[in-house]
Motif scaffolding. Structure first.
Motif, PDB file in Angstrom:
ATOM      1  N   SER A 332      -6.775  16.348  31.383  1.00  0.00           N
ATOM      2  CA  SER A 332      -5.469  16.957  31.122  1.00  0.00           C
ATOM      3  C   SER A 332      -5.015  17.697  32.376  1.00  0.00           C
ATOM      4  N   HIS A 390       2.411  20.028  30.180  1.00  0.00           N
ATOM      5  CA  HIS A 390       0.978  19.775  30.098  1.00  0.00           C
ATOM      6  C   HIS A 390       0.795  18.377  29.524  1.00  0.00           C
ATOM      7  N   ALA A 392      -1.743  14.504  29.145  1.00  0.00           N
ATOM      8  CA  ALA A 392      -3.041  13.823  29.153  1.00  0.00           C
ATOM      9  C   ALA A 392      -2.901  12.568  30.010  1.00  0.00           C
TER      10      ALA A 392
END
Length: 430
Positions: A332, A390, A392
């Protein structure tokens, strides 16, 4: 050794250097402030000042902003478009200043200018106080882990040098900075200064018109604030730029690995590991242009020689054997989205980490930062230009990524459009 000097990896004494960035909203007076710094530190050539005086509309005092906004197109639009790097020096310190644009659509340029900064000067207009762009810039500086912030409350002369106005703005900004993680253990991490860039109050010379302010001028602070090298205290990291094999009669068996020391210190005899393969060896020699040295530190360009003949190529990372990151294919990260083409999860992209580029896919956008409230919005559809979020990520080959908080050099990366080759985002592993 004097406090304003340092010793490089080659044993040479160098002048202390501070890298700083400036940021602010349009018309906050940032260009004038930079021009004032250059002018009052006598860093402007006579012919430059003559050109500024000729270009100043209506005569009178020279428009010092023209020392920075030198391009006619920029002056006509009234905004600074790109990152301009200015170099100046005082007897106490040398400076590299990245002057970034103020308009919201150029936040991506602020990311570029602040990426190597050790200190950021944020400007606000004393008449307007803290605005959304101030919050955005502070969030970007925190994201990039710029260790120190200075808030220059500019145009203090236009509010009649009012102490209450200054203190109200300073209090609000300090609270924002603290919410972003500044000032917990360092009282030089956040400093506020009332200035008038046009008149010169508290920029280089203390102002008699602010008797209620007993802190340093902007230049005093820039000259005295502690300077931290790039990842100087972090564990050793060395992204390999190229393999050096001269194949000459003088050096028939020479094999070295050239690059920039990204973090930490390396010494002859140190045990190291080559990532992502995990091969272990020791440092046999360290070469610079001027000859061999015993050690090198973050920021040094060197050639490393290893004790063993390993299959090391461009893109590998040589790291401290006892403190190396794990190579990962899923992680991440925080992205500052820099392109007008929005992020759509599932699209094939490229990730450039150090000197290595791999195929990648952003599988999910986990949250997005609201720059007004500094709260996280969960599960957004994607990211637009200037958004911070944010995400992944999955990559096709293992990457030796550190957490950005710990080692910025190997915790950061770029996201690239595989078709156009454009840089889409700056990333930091969370």
């Amino acid at each position: 050794m004097a406090p304003d000097t340092k010793r490089s990896g080659a044993g040479l004494v160098e002048t202390d250097l501070l890298r700083l960035a400036t940021a602010g909203s349009v018309d906050d007076g940032k260009s004038t402030l930079v021009g004032r710094l250059l002018y009052d530190t006598k860093s402007v050539l006579a012919d430059q000042m003559e050109a500024v005086e000729r270009a100043t509309q209506g005569g009178g005092d020279p428009d010092l902003s023209l020392l920075v906004d030198g391009l006619r197109s920029e002056r006509e639009q009234g905004i600074t478009i790109d990152v301009a790097y200015r170099y100046f020096a005082t007897p106490r310190r040398s400076f590299v200043l990245a002057d970034t644009p103020g308009h919201v659509q150029y936040t991506r340029n602020t990311v570029t200018g602040a990426s190597t900064a050790q200190l950021a000067v944020l400007l606000v207009d004393a008449r307007h106080g803290v605005v959304e762009q101030t919050r955005r810039h502070a969030a970007v500086m925190a994201l990039l882990r710029v260790p120190r912030l200075v808030l220059a409350v500019n145009k203090i002369d236009l509010v009649d040098y009012d102490e209450t106005t200054y203190l109200t703005i300073a209090k609000e900004f300090v609270e924002i900075a603290q919410s972003l993680g500044y000032g917990d253990s360092d009282d030089t991490a956040v400093v506020t200064i009332p200035v008038s860039a046009k008149v010169g109050d508290n920029v280089v010379v203390p102002s008699e018109r602010t008797p209620w302010y007993d802190g340093p001028t902007l230049l005093d602070h820039l000259e005295s604030v502690p300077v931290d090298g790039p990842d100087a205290a972090a564990p050793f990291r060395f992204p390999v730029q190229t393999v050096i094999r001269p194949r000459t009669a003088e050096y028939p068996d020479y094999r070295g690995y050239a690059g920039l020391v990204g973090a930490g210190t390396v010494r002859v005899g140190d045990p190291v590991v080559v990532l992502p393969d995990g091969q272990r060896t020791t440092i046999e020699g360290i070469d610079r242009f001027e000859g061999s040295v015993d050690s090198a530190v973050a920021g040094d360009s060197v050639v490393l020689r290893l004790a063993d003949d390993l299959g090391v190529a461009r893109g590998a990372v040589i790291a401290a054997a006892d403190d190396a990151p794990e190579a990962v294919t899923e992680f991440s990260a925080t992205l500052a989205w820099l392109h007008d083409k929005p992020l759509v999860p599932g699209r094939k992209l490229l990730v450039k980490h150090g000197t290595h580029t791999v195929q990648a896919m952003i599988t999910a956008v986990l949250d997005r930062l609201d720059v007004q409230t500094l709260a996280r919005e969960p599960d957004p559809d994607g990211l637009e230009i200037n958004d911070i979020g944010h995400v992944a990520i999955t990559v096709a080959e293992p990457l030796p990524l550190d957490d950005y908080d710990r080692v910025a050099a190997t915790g950061s990366f770029l996201v690239i459009d595989p078709q156009a080759g454009d840089t889409l985002a700056a990333g930091m592993r969370a």
